[in-house]
Motif scaffolding. Structure first.
Motif, PDB file in Angstrom:
ATOM      1  N   HIS A  31       0.830  -1.197   0.000  1.00 26.36           N
ATOM      2  CA  HIS A  31       0.000   0.000   0.000  1.00 26.36           C
ATOM      3  C   HIS A  31       0.870   1.253   0.000  1.00 26.36           C
ATOM      4  N   GLU A  89       0.549   4.229   1.162  1.00 24.19           N
ATOM      5  CA  GLU A  89       0.639   4.955   2.430  1.00 24.19           C
ATOM      6  C   GLU A  89       1.589   4.268   3.402  1.00 24.19           C
ATOM      7  N   THR A  90       1.547   2.947   3.426  1.00 26.25           N
ATOM      8  CA  THR A  90       2.421   2.232   4.353  1.00 26.25           C
ATOM      9  C   THR A  90       3.834   2.087   3.787  1.00 26.25           C
ATOM     10  N   ASN A 128      -7.610   7.599  11.251  1.00 28.91           N
ATOM     11  CA  ASN A 128      -7.963   6.851  10.042  1.00 28.91           C
ATOM     12  C   ASN A 128      -6.830   5.931   9.609  1.00 28.91           C
ATOM     13  N   LEU A 129      -5.609   6.402   9.739  1.00 26.50           N
ATOM     14  CA  LEU A 129      -4.470   5.549   9.383  1.00 26.50           C
ATOM     15  C   LEU A 129      -4.415   4.337  10.296  1.00 26.50           C
ATOM     16  N   SER A 177      -6.884   2.813  11.704  1.00 25.12           N
ATOM     17  CA  SER A 177      -7.915   1.845  11.305  1.00 25.12           C
ATOM     18  C   SER A 177      -7.446   0.995  10.127  1.00 25.12           C
ATOM     19  N   LYS A 178      -6.790   1.621   9.162  1.00 27.22           N
ATOM     20  CA  LYS A 178      -6.253   0.872   8.021  1.00 27.22           C
ATOM     21  C   LYS A 178      -5.179  -0.102   8.475  1.00 27.22           C
ATOM     22  N   LYS A 209      -6.631  -3.204  10.380  1.00 25.58           N
ATOM     23  CA  LYS A 209      -7.168  -4.215   9.465  1.00 25.58           C
ATOM     24  C   LYS A 209      -6.029  -4.977   8.789  1.00 25.58           C
ATOM     25  N   LEU A 210      -4.975  -4.252   8.438  1.00 26.51           N
ATOM     26  CA  LEU A 210      -3.809  -4.873   7.823  1.00 26.51           C
ATOM     27  C   LEU A 210      -3.146  -5.847   8.791  1.00 26.51           C
ATOM     28  N   SER A 262     -13.499   4.801  16.586  1.00 25.81           N
ATOM     29  CA  SER A 262     -12.937   4.112  15.420  1.00 25.81           C
ATOM     30  C   SER A 262     -12.633   2.653  15.745  1.00 25.81           C
TER      31      SER A 262
END
Length: 680
Positions: A412, A414-415, A488-489, A491-492, A495-496, A531
C-alpha cells in the motif's frame, strides 16, 4: 556428497561465486575482505578455494542490457574449472529496460547457463539462489518493478526444479534486516555475512545441528484438539527421532536443514514427556501440556506487570493457578536516552527479545508478567478446566506499524511511505517519532547497523517470525496509545495487522480480541475509541471496553484485572461457545422521532445508568453537527435523547470526551462503548 569425496581424496574444492554487484561486493567497505565470497572462504577453510566472479550490473538474460554471458568473469569462472558453482543473478533483469521485452527468455537462458557449467570437465555441482531483497526505498520498487521481482523469484524456483539443482533462499533471511541495505539493494558486510552463512550451509549441509524453536521447553503448552506439528532445523539429511507421549516418529531434515513431524490431535492433559534426538545430540522436555494457547501482544498496557496493578497483593496471594503457564518475550531495549553501542547491537530482528521460557504461575514468576494477559488466562482456565498457555510479547510505546510484516506494508502506498522514511515521519505519532529519533541519535557515530523497535515491521520480524509456526488458539491485543494522532491511518493499519497475522499463522479465522482504549485527558481519544468500535466489522473479532477504568492523567491505569476478565468473557463466548454476557451495549441504529433520537443497541438488554439519574457524556446535534449536551432517559432498553436547543436532531455522541465519565451499562454491568452515528 561431491564435497566429501573430494575431501577424502585431499583435493581442494573449488567454489565459483557467479553473480552481479551483490556477489562482487559493491558498496562494501574493504570489499576484498568483506564481500560474501571472501567471508565464505573464511568459513569453509583451507580445503576450499573460493573465487569471486561477480560483475556489477550483470543480467542473466542474454538480451539484457549487460549480459553476464558477455563478461570476462563468465569465461574466467569456466576456466576456473570449479567443483561447485553458486549463481546469484536476476536482480538487474527486473529493470524496465530488460524484463518487459525479454521475460519469456529468462527460464531458458538460466537453464542454458546451468547446463554450460554442468558440462565443464570438472562436472561441478550447481546451486542457484533466490535473489536478495530489493527494498521498497529503491527507485526500482517505486518505478513499478515489484511484480517483476516476484515473477523472477518464481521463475528461479521453476528453473531449480527443471534443472534439478539445489536452490538457496537468500531473500528470506535478509528481508528481515533492511538495516543491512543502506541503498535498499546492496548489502553491507553484515548482510554479506548472512549470504556467506547461507551458502556455507548449502555447501556443507551444516546447519548447526539440532535447533528447536524458541517456544519449545519445559512446561510448554500445545494446542489441544489440533494436529501437533513439531519442527526445527538440523544438518541436511540428519535423522531426527521425536518421542512424544510414548509415541515415536522419525523424520529426515531436508537439504535446507528443515524438518517437521506431525502427531495426531490430542485432548487436554499432561504432563507428557517429549524428546528430540539425532545421532549426535538429544533434547528432553519432561513436562509438556495439551490445552489452550493464546498470544497477548501490543504495547505498554498489555505489558503492564501484575506487581504494578491494583490489588496486586491479593492476586499474587489468592489467584495463583498452577495450570496457567507463562511465556514472556521481553524487549531488551527501551530508554528515554540515546542508545548505547550495546543497546544498538540488540536492535535487530535476531536479538531484540529476551525469552523467559515457560514457567508455572508462581508468585515469583507472575510478578513480572502481563497483568491483562494473566487475568485473561486465569479466567479461561477457571471456566475451561484445561491447561492454558499464554505468550506475551508486548513492547511499551510500540506503534501498530512495528507489528506488521514487510510483505503487507509494501502493498500500500501509504504504508510504503512509512517504511521508506522512518525519521520524524509526519504520519507517525509525535512522541513515537521523537523517541525513536532520540534513541538512534548516536547510531551513525557508533557505526552499528540497527533498527529502532518502533520502526515499521521491526517487532514483527523480531517477535512474530520466530513463533508463527506455533499453533495458537487466538490473539488478545491492547495497543493504540501510540497511534491516536492518526485515527484513520490506525484503522487501516489495524485491518492490515489482523489479516497479516492470520496469514502468517495460517488461520484465516484466527480469533482477534482487542481492548478499546481507556479514558485520559488527551486529544482524540474519544474519536479513536469510536474508530475501534467500528473495527468490529472485521470477522471474528471482539472488543473489551475500558473507558470506565481509565485515569485522568495516567496512560497506564492500574485496574487491569477487569480488562483481562472482559477479554476472557469475549473468548469464552465467541471461541468456546459459553453462554455468558460478553459485551456491553454497542450502537446498533438510531431512529429520529420528532425532536428526539432513539438509540438502539446490540447487547443492550437491561440497559441502565450507573450512579446517576441521567446519562453522562451524551451529546446530540442537528444537520450542522454542532453538538450540545443532551437530556436522556431509557425506555424498554432504548435510549432516548433530546435537547431544547436542537429542533431537528440527527446525530448523537456518547463517551466521546477523551476522559469520559460515561455511565451506560447493561444488565451484566458491562459498559457501553464510546459511539457516534456521525462519521465525518
Amino acid at each position: 556428497m561431491l564435497c566429501f569425496s573430494l575431501l577424502l581424496n585431499s583435493q581442494t574444492i573449488k567454489v565459483a561465486c557467479v553473480g552481479d554487484s551483490v556477489t562482487f561486493g559493491a558498496g562494501i567497505e574493504d570489499r576484498e575482505e568483506n564481500s560474501y565470497p571472501q567471508q565464505l572462504q573464511e568459513r569453509l577453510g583451507a580445503n576450499y578455494k573460493v573465487e569471486n566472479f561477480g560483475f556489477s550490473g550483470a543480467t542473466l538474460l542474454k538480451n539484457g542490457h549487460k549480459p553476464y554471458w558477455k563478461t570476462a568473469e563468465f569465461r574466467q569462472s569456466q576456466d576456473f574449472l570449479p567443483n561447485i558453482v553458486i549463481i546469484h543473478l536476476g536482480l538487474n533483469d527486473q529493470g524496465n529496460n530488460n524484463w518487459p521485452d525479454h521475460q519469456d527468455d529468462f527460464e531458458q537462458d538460466y537453464l542454458e547457463m546451468i547446463a554450460r557449467y554442468k558440462n565443464l570437465s570438472s562436472k561441478p555441482e550447481v546451486m542457484i539462489c533466490k535473489m536478495t531483497p530489493t527494498f521498497s526505498g529503491h527507485h526500482w520498487f517505486e518505478e513499478g518493478m515489484r511484480e517483476s521481482f516476484k515473477d523472477i523469484q518464481a521463475k528461479i524456483e521453476r528453473v531449480a526444479k527443471k534443472a534439478e539443482v539445489q536452490i538457496i533462499d537468500l531473500h528470506e533471511p535478509l528481508y528481515r534486516f533492511p538495516e543491512y541495505f543502506p541503498d535498499n539493494l546492496h548489502p553491507t558486510k553484515e548482510g554479506a555475512k548472512v549470504i556467506a552463512d547461507k551458502v556455507y550451509a548449502a555447501i556443507t549441509g551444516d546447519y548447526g545441528g539440532l535447533i528447536l524453536p524458541v517456544l519449545y521447553g519445559e512446561n510448554m503448552v500445545l494446542q489441544r484438539n489440533e494436529p501437533i506439528n513439531f519442527n526445527g532445523t538440523a544438518n541436511a539429511d540428519e535423522t531426527i527421532t521425536v518421542l512424544f507421549n510414548k509415541v515415536s516418529k522419525t523424520v529426515n531434515a531436508d537439504v535446507h536443514g528443515k524438518w517437521q513431524v506431525t502427531f495426531p490431535a490430542m485432548k487436554a492433559g499432561g504432563p507428557f514427556a517429549l524428546k528430540f534426538a539425532t545421532a549426535k545430540t538429544s533434547v528432553e522436555i519432561k513436562s509438556v501440556y495439551l490445552g489452550e494457547v493464546w498470544l497477548a501482544s501490543g504495547q505498554s498496557n498489555m505489558d503492564f506487570k501484575v506487581r504494578e496493578m491494583d490489588n496486586a497483593a491479593t492476586v499474587l496471594k489468592d489467584s495463583l493457578n498452577p495450570q496457567v503457564f507463562l511465556f514472556s518475550m521481553d524487549g531488551k531495549v527501551l530508554s528515554d536516552k540515546p542508545y548505547t553501542e550495546d543497546e544498538l547491537n540488540d536492535c535487530n530482528a535476531d536479538a531484540y527479545f529476551k525469552n523467559s521460557g515457560w514457567t508455572a504461575s508462581t508468585t515469583e514468576n507472575l510478578n513480572d508478567f502481563s497483568a491483562v494477559a494473566y487475568a485473561f488466562a486465569y479466567q479461561l482456565q477457571k471456566h475451561l478446566g484445561v491447561p492454558i498457555g499464554i505468550i506475551n510479547n508486548a513492547v511499551g510505546g510500540a506503534p501498530i506499524q512495528s507489528w506488521i510484516s514487510r510483505e503487507s506494508m509494501e502493498q500500500h502506498p501509504e504504508t510504503v511511505s512509512l517504511l521508506n522514511d522512518t525519521h520524524l515521519h509526519p504520519k507517525v505519532d509525535t512522541w513515537v517519532a521523537e523517541r525513536a529519533a532520540l534513541n538512534m541519535r548516536e547510531v551513525s557515530k557508533i557505526g552499528v547497523r540497527a533498527r529502532h523497535p518502533y520502526h515499521p515491521t521491526m517487532l514483527f520480524d523480531a517477535g512474530m517470525m520466530p513463533i508463527r509456526d506455533y499453533k495458537i488458539k487466538g490473539v488478545i491485543w491492547y495497543q493504540g496509545e501510540s497511534n491516536t494522532e492518526h485515527v484513520n491511518l490506525h484503522s487501516k493499519l489495524f485491518k492490515l495487522l489482523v489479516a497479516d497475522w492470520r496469514s502468517h499463522f495460517k488461520n484465516p479465522e484466527l480469533p482477534f480480541y482487542y481492548v478499546q482504549l481507556s479514558s485520559i485527558h488527551r486529544t482524540n481519544w474519544g474519536e479513536f475509541r469510536n474508530s475501534q468500535r467500528l473495527l468490529l466489522e472485521i470477522p471474528n473479532t471482539g472488543m473489551a471496553v475500558s473507558l470506565d477504568v481509565g485515569h485522568a492523567s495516567d496512560v497506564h491505569p492500574k485496574h487491569k484485572w477487569v480488562v483481562g476478565e472482559r477479554l476472557s468473557k469475549i473468548a469464552l463466548h465467541k471461541t468456546y461457545a459459553v453462554e455468558i454476557p460478553f459485551s456491553g451495549p454497542l450502537l446498533d441504529f438510531v431512529n429520529v422521532n420528532k425532536n428526539r433520537l432513539e438509540v438502539h443497541f446490540k447487547h443492550g438488554q437491561g440497559l441502565k445508568i450507573l450512579g446517576n439519574t441521567s446519562v453522562n457524556d451524551i451529546y446530540i446535534a442537528g444537520p450542522d453537527r454542532k453538538f450540545v449536551p443532551a437530556q436522556s432517559k431509557i425506555v424498554n432498553d432504548v435510549l432516548q435523547v433530546w435537547s431544547p436547543e436542537i429542533e431537528t436532531p440527527r446525530f448523537v455522541r456518547y463517551g466521546y470526551t477523551s476522559f469520559s465519565n460515561g455511565n451506560l451499562v447493561n444488565s451484566a454491568n458491562l459498559p457501553a462503548s464510546t459511539f457516534s452515528n456521525s462519521i465525518n
